[in-house]
Structures are given as C-alpha cells and as structure tokens.
Design a protein around this motif. Structure first.
Motif, PDB file in Angstrom:
ATOM      1  N   ASP A  46       0.857  -1.180   0.000  1.00  0.00           N
ATOM      2  CA  ASP A  46       0.000   0.000   0.000  1.00  0.00           C
ATOM      3  C   ASP A  46       0.896   1.234   0.000  1.00  0.00           C
ATOM      4  N   SER A 135      -4.214   1.978   1.412  1.00  0.00           N
ATOM      5  CA  SER A 135      -4.301   2.865   0.254  1.00  0.00           C
ATOM      6  C   SER A 135      -4.723   2.054  -0.961  1.00  0.00           C
ATOM      7  N   GLU A 207      -8.996   4.236   3.418  1.00  0.00           N
ATOM      8  CA  GLU A 207      -8.266   3.906   2.195  1.00  0.00           C
ATOM      9  C   GLU A 207      -7.927   5.219   1.500  1.00  0.00           C
ATOM     10  N   MET A 208      -6.646   5.527   1.378  1.00  0.00           N
ATOM     11  CA  MET A 208      -6.202   6.749   0.715  1.00  0.00           C
ATOM     12  C   MET A 208      -5.795   6.443  -0.724  1.00  0.00           C
ATOM     13  N   GLN A 210      -3.551   6.317  -3.773  1.00  0.00           N
ATOM     14  CA  GLN A 210      -2.088   6.239  -3.726  1.00  0.00           C
ATOM     15  C   GLN A 210      -1.377   7.378  -4.426  1.00  0.00           C
TER      16      GLN A 210
END
Length: 238
Positions: A46, A135, A207-208, A210
């Motif tokens: 991630d 991510s 969840e970011m 990327q």
C-alpha cells in the motif's frame, strides 16, 4: 524486532494505528518468481501508508503496528482460511512462487505473530481506538476503465460509528470521500473484524488514493487531515 511487523512506539495515547500492507519486503529465502520491479507496485504494498502512519503516530503521540512483509508473501488482512492468503495472481500478474508455497509455514512465521502482537498491544490499552490505514490505486491494470475518483474511502463492516463522525469532517477538509468505496468493508475487513468488531473496539478504516500520498507533500497533507479526524473519533467513542 520481528520480521512480521514494525512496532512504532509514538506515545501513550490509547489509539493504535494498524497498517496491514505497509511493507514491500520479501525475505531472502522467499522466492515469489516475479520481476523485482513489481515490489514497487500496488500489488506488493500500500504505497504511502507507512509514511503517513509514522507521521500520524508522531503527531498524536500514539502507537502504530505496521505489517513487515509484502502482501504477496502473505496477506495479513485475510482470515486464516480465506482464499487469497497466498496470491497466485494479482491485478493480472502471476505470482508463480506461491503455487507450491507452504501456507502453514507462512502463517506461523508471519500471519500469527503479526496478529498476536496487535492483540497484546490492544490488551495493554485502557480504552483503545483503532485507526486502520490502507491505500488504493487510482486504477486497476486488469480493469482500466473503472473510475476511482475518490481521494479517500471509509470502510467498515457492522460498526459504522466512527465512519459517521469522520466522513463529514473529511469532506469539510476538502476531500472527495467514498462511503464503502472503492470497495466495501462488508467484503474485506478481516483485521478490523478480528481485532475491533469482535471485541467491541471502535475503529476507523480508511483507504487513501495512492497517487495523492506518493510523495512527502501528499503524505504530510493526509497526515495533517487524518490525525485530528482520528483523534475526534477516538475522543467521541473510546
């Protein structure tokens, strides 16, 4: 020290950052049979998560547990009996070294120590709150036409208490927020199901995207947003 995880001791706040896929490390005695360049790709790690987790831990004065090996070695965010623990394909890439790998050995060596350490850290906290950090890639090679426009996604299974607090705060900070997007925590939430929901511990699963945290400026920006949001959730629920 353990090869299964990195423990970041940032302070005394009862907030634990957990990053299952923070590392692209493959031990020397594990042969995945892939081009080493793939270890810089989203299928292996991630991207940006380790850096953001360190920044938040420093900012808030809290502990972080970061997965110590690539998800291509074993996926730490899967139940013990789940398909995909040892991926043989990932986003169109074959992982031939996993076809005949010893699952039991990798569970004993990596999966069990990682989750047992998380349990010990949580048991030492009086009123724990978990910030789960992942991510996602802006596009999948295997599905390039799928739109993923969100800056950040919030995932949960049954416990959406922190999500309801965090989503409006993240929107106020100027982020495009996906609620159960780009995928649902009802389908993929193994670590939080095990350590948070099964024990009544409140958590925020994020969840970011990327490409937004691929450099230092982006990592600092997201840490600066997520630290206060995580603290607000913790103070409201823990």
């Amino acid at each position: 020290m353990s090869e299964a995880f990195t423990h970041v001791d940032g302070g005394e706040l009862d907030l634990l950052i957990i990053a299952d896929h923070a590392s692209a490390h493959v031990p020397d005695d594990v042969d995945l049979g892939i081009d080493p360049a793939l270890l810089r790709d989203h299928i292996a790690v991630d991207i940006g998560v380790a850096e953001v987790s360190h920044l938040i831990a420093d900012q808030l004065g809290c502990t972080a547990v970061l997965g110590g090996i690539s998800r291509l070695v074993i996926d730490l965010n899967r139940e013990d009996d789940a398909p995909g623990l040892l991926p043989v394909m990932s986003d169109g890439h074959a992982i031939p070294g996993n076809r005949h790998a010893d699952l039991a050995d990798r569970m004993i060596r990596f999966h069990h120590p990682y989750h047992h350490h998380i349990e010990r850290v949580l048991e030492a906290m009086n009123s724990p709150f978990i910030l789960s950090v992942h991510s996602f890639t802006p596009r999948l090679a295997s599905d390039p036409h799928q739109e993923r426009p969100w800056d950040i996604g919030i995932l949960y299974n049954e416990d959406d208490r922190a999500a309801r607090i965090a989503i409006p705060l993240l929107e106020q900070a100027g982020l495009i927020v996906g609620d159960q997007l780009p995928y649902s925590g009802k389908l993929l939430n193994a670590t939080m199901n095990r350590h948070a929901e099964a024990n009544g511990i409140p958590y925020l699963g994020i969840e970011m995207r990327q490409d937004l945290i691929a450099d230092v400026l982006g990592q600092r920006r997201f840490a600066g947003i997520l630290g206060p949001v995580g603290l607000e959730c913790r103070n409201s629920l823990a």
